[in-house]
Design an enzyme around this catalytic site. Structure first.
Site, PDB file in Angstrom:
ATOM      1  N   GLU A 256    -101.141 -58.284  50.224  1.00  0.00           N
ATOM      2  CA  GLU A 256    -100.524 -57.390  51.203  1.00  0.00           C
ATOM      3  C   GLU A 256     -99.008 -57.534  51.262  1.00  0.00           C
ATOM      4  O   GLU A 256     -98.292 -56.551  51.488  1.00  0.00           O
ATOM      5  CB  GLU A 256    -101.109 -57.620  52.593  1.00  0.00           C
ATOM      6  CG  GLU A 256    -102.503 -57.061  52.779  1.00  0.00           C
ATOM      7  CD  GLU A 256    -103.590 -58.005  52.291  1.00  0.00           C
ATOM      8  OE1 GLU A 256    -103.248 -59.157  51.935  1.00  0.00           O
ATOM      9  OE2 GLU A 256    -104.759 -57.598  52.263  1.00  0.00           O
TER      10      GLU A 256
ATOM     11  N   HIS B 176    -110.594 -58.518  62.564  1.00  0.00           N
ATOM     12  CA  HIS B 176    -110.732 -57.161  62.045  1.00  0.00           C
ATOM     13  C   HIS B 176    -110.680 -56.124  63.154  1.00  0.00           C
ATOM     14  O   HIS B 176    -111.115 -54.986  62.947  1.00  0.00           O
ATOM     15  CB  HIS B 176    -112.054 -56.994  61.287  1.00  0.00           C
ATOM     16  CG  HIS B 176    -112.087 -57.661  59.951  1.00  0.00           C
ATOM     17  ND1 HIS B 176    -112.191 -59.021  59.794  1.00  0.00           N
ATOM     18  CD2 HIS B 176    -112.039 -57.161  58.687  1.00  0.00           C
ATOM     19  CE1 HIS B 176    -112.215 -59.322  58.506  1.00  0.00           C
ATOM     20  NE2 HIS B 176    -112.116 -58.209  57.812  1.00  0.00           N
TER      21      HIS B 176
ATOM     22  N   PHE C 145    -107.497 -52.848  57.044  1.00  0.00           N
ATOM     23  CA  PHE C 145    -107.614 -53.148  58.472  1.00  0.00           C
ATOM     24  C   PHE C 145    -106.250 -53.467  59.086  1.00  0.00           C
ATOM     25  O   PHE C 145    -105.403 -54.099  58.452  1.00  0.00           O
ATOM     26  CB  PHE C 145    -108.546 -54.343  58.694  1.00  0.00           C
ATOM     27  CG  PHE C 145    -109.999 -53.979  58.616  1.00  0.00           C
ATOM     28  CD1 PHE C 145    -110.687 -53.511  59.730  1.00  0.00           C
ATOM     29  CD2 PHE C 145    -110.688 -54.082  57.412  1.00  0.00           C
ATOM     30  CE1 PHE C 145    -112.017 -53.164  59.652  1.00  0.00           C
ATOM     31  CE2 PHE C 145    -112.029 -53.731  57.336  1.00  0.00           C
ATOM     32  CZ  PHE C 145    -112.692 -53.275  58.457  1.00  0.00           C
TER      33      PHE C 145
HETATM   34  C1  LIG Z   1    -105.836 -60.255  54.102  1.00  0.00           C
HETATM   35  C2  LIG Z   1    -107.062 -59.489  53.797  1.00  0.00           C
HETATM   36  N1  LIG Z   1    -106.999 -58.444  52.952  1.00  0.00           N
HETATM   37  C3  LIG Z   1    -108.096 -57.729  52.653  1.00  0.00           C
HETATM   38  C4  LIG Z   1    -109.303 -58.055  53.213  1.00  0.00           C
HETATM   39  C5  LIG Z   1    -110.531 -57.208  52.917  1.00  0.00           C
HETATM   40  N2  LIG Z   1    -111.437 -57.951  52.059  1.00  0.00           N
HETATM   41  C6  LIG Z   1    -112.460 -58.650  52.550  1.00  0.00           C
HETATM   42  S1  LIG Z   1    -113.295 -59.491  51.365  1.00  0.00           S
HETATM   43  C7  LIG Z   1    -112.281 -58.886  50.168  1.00  0.00           C
HETATM   44  C8  LIG Z   1    -112.499 -59.280  48.744  1.00  0.00           C
HETATM   45  C9  LIG Z   1    -112.367 -60.751  48.582  1.00  0.00           C
HETATM   46  O1  LIG Z   1    -112.558 -61.093  47.250  1.00  0.00           O
HETATM   47  P1  LIG Z   1    -112.723 -62.600  46.850  1.00  0.00           P
HETATM   48  O2  LIG Z   1    -111.603 -63.398  47.415  1.00  0.00           O
HETATM   49  O3  LIG Z   1    -112.923 -62.669  45.403  1.00  0.00           O
HETATM   50  O4  LIG Z   1    -114.016 -63.079  47.643  1.00  0.00           O
HETATM   51  P2  LIG Z   1    -115.499 -62.586  47.421  1.00  0.00           P
HETATM   52  O5  LIG Z   1    -115.734 -61.486  48.408  1.00  0.00           O
HETATM   53  O6  LIG Z   1    -115.650 -62.146  46.020  1.00  0.00           O
HETATM   54  O7  LIG Z   1    -116.313 -63.791  47.739  1.00  0.00           O
HETATM   55  C10 LIG Z   1    -111.310 -58.048  50.706  1.00  0.00           C
HETATM   56  C11 LIG Z   1    -110.289 -57.344  49.934  1.00  0.00           C
HETATM   57  C12 LIG Z   1    -109.330 -59.146  54.098  1.00  0.00           C
HETATM   58  N3  LIG Z   1    -110.459 -59.498  54.712  1.00  0.00           N
HETATM   59  N4  LIG Z   1    -108.211 -59.857  54.357  1.00  0.00           N
END
Ligand SMILES: Cc1ncc(C[n+]2csc(CCOP(=O)(O)OP(=O)(O)O)c2C)c(N)n1
Ligand SMILES: Cc1ncc(C[n+]2csc(CCOP(=O)(O)OP(=O)(O)O)c2C)c(N)n1
Ligand SMILES: [Mg+2]
Ligand SMILES: [Mg+2]
Lengths: 329, 322, 322, 329
Positions: free
Chosen positions: C53, C122, C76
């Site tokens: 971000e 969120h 969000f």
């Molecule tokens: C700062 C932030 N940006 C975006 C999100 C939305 N989001 C939730 S899970 C996710 C993907 C996360 O990927 P990863 O770190 O590989 O974890 P995984 O879900 O694969 O376990 C995103 C983009 C968030 N929760 N927090």
């Protein structure tokens, strides 16, 4: 035309000499002005690091973009910013390049491709990546360059930019000016390992160069800018240098114990990039002396004209202070 | 002010060995508040960090969650934005989200506000943004003596507290008691009593507010100056009590107007002491713009004795339209 | 609502080839607002970014400064904090600091607010924090039809605009005109006229406000519902005009109370329409806490028809103490 | 005692089996509950990745700290969190580990060293670094572990943490769970180069392991945790794995086009970490079957008990909704 210094045409070297000297003399003026209490705000001088801005910007046109740092006068001037309007800006005058709204840390000229100095350490990196995306979409071979310090390299946004630049093959050049300090912290105390190496895990080419050797910087930038223009993607250059003045001009008012050895400063002064280039030019051709003197004289006049312009400029109108917050008000 | 903060830090770190302090260049100490601490308490407890605000604000939370009392220096208020995630999403929420399982004794230090031609990226007054987060307390001292007592309270507090020092006014003089004293968070001070109008002044605005009050006293106008000292928690009782006596309110807040603390105080009073009001509530704030560089521009946007005085007079002169 | 946003994005990207849109998973489109854009406009103009971000908000600024019209999806509202630096220090300031040298046509998209048991990280309503920055406009649509016209206006605007969609209410039904229409930023709408009380309702609060007004109409109580539609710029004129007619004001804002937009509107009215007020100004906001997970807890902190109705009745029933 | 699987005692392997199976069965219950509309909020399941939480946490005591992710049930349980109180939390009940205030993305138990799941991707990294600083100051050999995803590795804070951890030799273990996706984006589309390599420029040791092999994870963590306990500094482990369920349980409601091949999912299901360990145990000693069955039965009962506990728990009192914002109110 004769060429020395790694095959660079002498004219190019003389232009770089002029560029570096302009930055130097402008900033020496600012140092005197600051000591005399003439500057309203803080100034961070680039003295000793001029080879980097100049060696890189000689490859750029006004249509390429750069982002800069709190130590941004050198980038502004090297990229074609107007000395007089920069001086007026730092003096806080109406004819300043930002009308007195920005000051030293925000000198910018979008018409010259200068997105501007930045008061947020690391703040320019993402902006340059964004500009690189814009020019990539335009597809006309332009590039974006982010200048940032060794301290800024510890902002996470650098890693984020390396990742996206690599993924999208952005026409981006990341230029780290490693001058040995983050404010008053020696680099080794706050920066683990190698900055140049930080590009590698992302698959980005990176190189470490002597930032006090304008020819070396020019050559490294030549490779990187060409690469970017040809759509082959981003690069990182770590230029090793040293700031021979303080972090900020008024630091004498609060730094009670020295944070570095005077001998270290002296050693680096001996490697001054301007003197080095002059020496090189003289070695090649003693007759260059006249040219150097002419450049020096012209530069002095540029500085004097800048001061005259700035001093003649009125203070901004307080009624305008709410400024241009919005384009569509 | 700086001297007072420095004393408070020395005394608290001496008193409580669990305190650890870190931030960028806290050893060299740009503002002087952390001067000498590194020498006295050593490199374990006093640490210079890299320029990594996102990390250090988050480390403060993790370190506090793991049992330490933390002082985290964010330097300029604007750099709080750089470290905002851990402040807004972690520090302000972790205790609540876990149903009060933990305490987060963190004091964030930052200078806040303009007045030194440091321009837009070094002059934001960040307290309104922080106040809306709900989970961080906010201390804004109006005098050196208060700074010491409030900083000690902030450090001893078991919650995240922002201690916002008015930028560039750190050198302000003022008596500071020698002894160990603590000023509880959430208690406003009536800096000057008066029956004609309540002037609520926040942080660095206390001084020009007092000057205005003094000047007007010469004309027989008695302005009551209330210094909230902490914005969160806010001592609404003292403010309401004052307005109920005077019937008139002006608030001085060195913040952009929209959603400022001045707005919030006005809203609270317009709800809770409406019947006592005999005139509109005025705010003296910064217009919704950035802080400009040139001194003449900067002066034009910051509250001053002149703009405060004008607001006070307008409020006193106001008459209900016939 | 989502459908309306999706249409607006399609139409605008079709209309203006300089628009580029990026963000995390805009191709898969968690909310549906960016659905299909990648297929239509291709991977150059529609880009999935890594979870970075801090970078993407900054890239939006750089890309706009370099001449593009940018739509940057922050997903969000809470993730805006993660990218806060470039928003607060760059997007909101770059034009001002450079004396208006550039335009920054950026539309930031985010869902904002609670109501779906998504818990504290969120569910923040982030508009008060953004409003205090001064340099970003804020759109909060109250209906699908408005969403379309306002999103088009946001995209065509030459300044950074946050378009905040009420989280989890995206599926709300409502007529959306087919044709290309633009609703100018800064124009409030009177959703329902009434002579007894002005009810200013922001974004997702318009719906429960209207419900409340309908219910009370059955009792002969005529509530005027004003939907500001954009928080920055704020159409104060319409609000003041309404309060001058009704003499009473309640503001509903799904934001933490301290330094909320509700507070700010109250402050503006308490200053500018004081003489028209016949009762205290009440705010229906979220208490200064996080948004909890369990539905029963979440309902207890969010504004509702019940809490709005109570505030309206209290305001109508208020009598000046004898 | 007999030892198999890279010299691990069989008892240890059986404990890991129990740990992984508990996570699996708990989450299968949650999947059913979610499909049945019983869960108020979103849940992100860890199915297929259990070997990582278990292989790492077996080296930790309740006095060590972990931080986790939005996909945090596995870490919570592996670190000793109570299944029944976790279930009650996700059901939104008063007896939940966070009283119903946190939900799935915020399960935490400080008394067990669980700083908690985190709704902010990458949010736990800095918290763990801070906890590592705290335990380093205590000097009693404790460590802190940050679990995070491959997507989270693209948050700049990782680079910032690597830098500070290296500089300060923090007793920190960074465990990247590379499950092939950031939400619906395949890793290669958003992550350049190698995550494990990202530690190198900072001088940190890093290793890539098969995250579906609990023994391999256990061994890598053994080295890294020991290193941290002995004051030799931080490490990074990149564990390669795959989530065989969706990113978030309710994704079926909005994902209209598949973002991955069913064949790919099947291939990874065949590498299921629990089955693999069971196979290994059976190969060594067919008589282990009875033990595995006993564990399975006990786990089933744990899940049933958790559901009973959660269902019996009342809803939180709405009057308490303002909750514990401050310790010193
Ligand atoms: C700062 C932030 N940006 C975006 C999100 C939305 N989001 C939730 S899970 C996710 C993907 C996360 O990927 P990863 O770190 O590989 O974890 P995984 O879900 O694969 O376990 C995103 C983009 C968030 N929760 N927090
Ligand atoms: C986000 C942010 N954090 C901290 C600062 C304060 N600060 C100004 S310059 C500086 C040091 C920068 O070091 P480096 O990047 O190496 O640049 P140099 O000054 O050496 O040219 C710091 C910490 C800042 N301006 N912005
Ligand atoms: Mg440096
Ligand atoms: Mg992943």
């Amino acid at each position: 035309m004769a060429s020395i210094g790694g095959n660079l045409p002498r004219e190019e070297l003389l232009e770089m000499y002029r560029g570096m000297l302009t930055i130097r003399r402008m900033e020496e003026q600012l140092a005197r002005d600051c000591a005399a209490g003439k500057l309203p705000g803080p100034v961070h001088l680039y003295v000793g690091e001029e080879a980097i801005a100049v060696g890189v910007c000689r490859h750029l046109s006004e249509r390429d973009w750069i982002t800069s740092t709190h130590r941004g006068h050198g980038h502004f001037l090297a990229k074609g910013g107007d000395p007089a309007r920069m001086m007026a800006e730092i003096y806080g005058r109406a004819d300043g390049i930002c009308g007195g709204f920005g000051g030293s840390m925000h000198v910018a000229d979008f018409s010259k491709g200068i997105i501007g100095a930045n008061g947020i350490v690391g703040g320019g990196i993402a902006l340059a990546a964004g500009a690189a995306l814009a020019v990539q979409l335009d597809g006309d071979g332009r590039v974006a360059v982010a200048f940032f310090g060794d301290g800024a390299a510890n902002q996470g946004v650098l890693a984020e930019a390396l990742n996206v630049a690599a993924l999208w093959k952005l026409p981006l050049l990341l230029v780290c000016e490693n001058n040995g300090f983050s404010e008053f912290s020696p680099t080794a105390t706050v920066t683990a390992g190698s900055i140049a190496e930080r590009a590698r895990p992302f698959g980005l080419p990176s190189v470490e160069v002597d930032g006090n050797d304008v020819v070396a910087v020019w050559q490294a930038a030549d490779v990187a800018v060409r690469r970017a223009r040809e759509g082959r993607g981003p690069s990182l250059i770590e230029a090793r240098t040293y700031r021979t003045r303080g972090h900020v001009e008024y630091e004498v008012t609060f730094i009670t114990e020295p944070y570095r050895d005077e001998a270290e400063v002296e050693a680096w002064r001996a490697r001054d990039p301007i003197d080095r280039l002059a020496r090189r030019l003289r070695e090649e051709d003693p007759a260059v002396e006249a040219k150097l003197a002419a450049i020096a004289a012209a530069v002095e006049e540029t500085v004097r004209a800048a001061v005259r312009f700035a001093e003649a400029s009125p203070e901004p109108d307080p009624a305008s202070a709410r400024g241009h917050m919005f384009a569509n008000a | 002010m700086i001297q007072a903060m420095n004393e408070a830090l020395f005394e608290e770190m001496e008193r409580d060995p669990s305190i650890v302090l870190f931030g960028e260049d806290v050893k060299a100490s740009l503002f002087g508040d952390t001067k000498g601490l590194w020498k006295r308490f050593g490199p374990d407890r006093v640490r210079d960090t890299p320029i990594s605000e996102a990390l250090i604000s988050g480390m403060a939370v993790g370190c506090a969650a793991a049992g330490r009392r933390v002082v985290c220096h964010m330097m300029f208020g604007n750099f709080v934005y750089t470290g905002m995630d851990a402040i807004a999403n972690q520090a302000a929420k972790l205790r609540y989200m876990t149903n009060g399982q933990i305490r987060l004794p963190i004091t964030f230090l930052a200078v806040s506000g303009g007045g030194r031609s440091a321009a837009a990226q070094h002059s934001d007054a960040i307290h309104p943004v922080l106040a809306n987060l709900g989970g961080v307390k906010i201390v804004m001292p109006g005098s050196p003596a208060d700074a010491k007592g409030l900083l000690k309270a902030a450090i001893r507090d078991d919650d995240p507290v922002f201690f916002l020092q008015a930028a560039g006014r750190g050198g302000e003089p003022g008596e500071v008691p020698e002894e160990d004293y603590v000023i509880p968070l959430g208690q406003a001070a009536i800096r000057r009593p008066g029956r004609d109008l309540t002037l609520v002044a926040i942080g660095a605005m206390v001084r020009p507010a007092l000057k205005t009050a003094e000047a007007l006293a010469g004309e027989g106008i008695e302005v009551e100056v209330v210094d909230p000292r902490t914005v969160v928690p806010l001592d609404l009782k003292t403010i309401l009590g004052s307005v109920r006596r005077t019937g008139r309110l002006v608030i001085v807040d060195e913040a952009r107007d929209t959603c400022s603390v001045a707005s919030h105080v006005a809203a609270l009073v317009a709800e809770r002491a409406f019947e006592a009001l005999v005139a509109p509530i005025r705010r003296v704030t910064v217009p919704d713009c950035c802080i400009p560089y040139a001194p003449v521009l900067e002066r034009a946007v910051l509250p001053s004795v002149e703009t405060i005085e004008r607001a006070v007079r307008e409020t006193l002169d106001w008459r209900r339209p016939a």
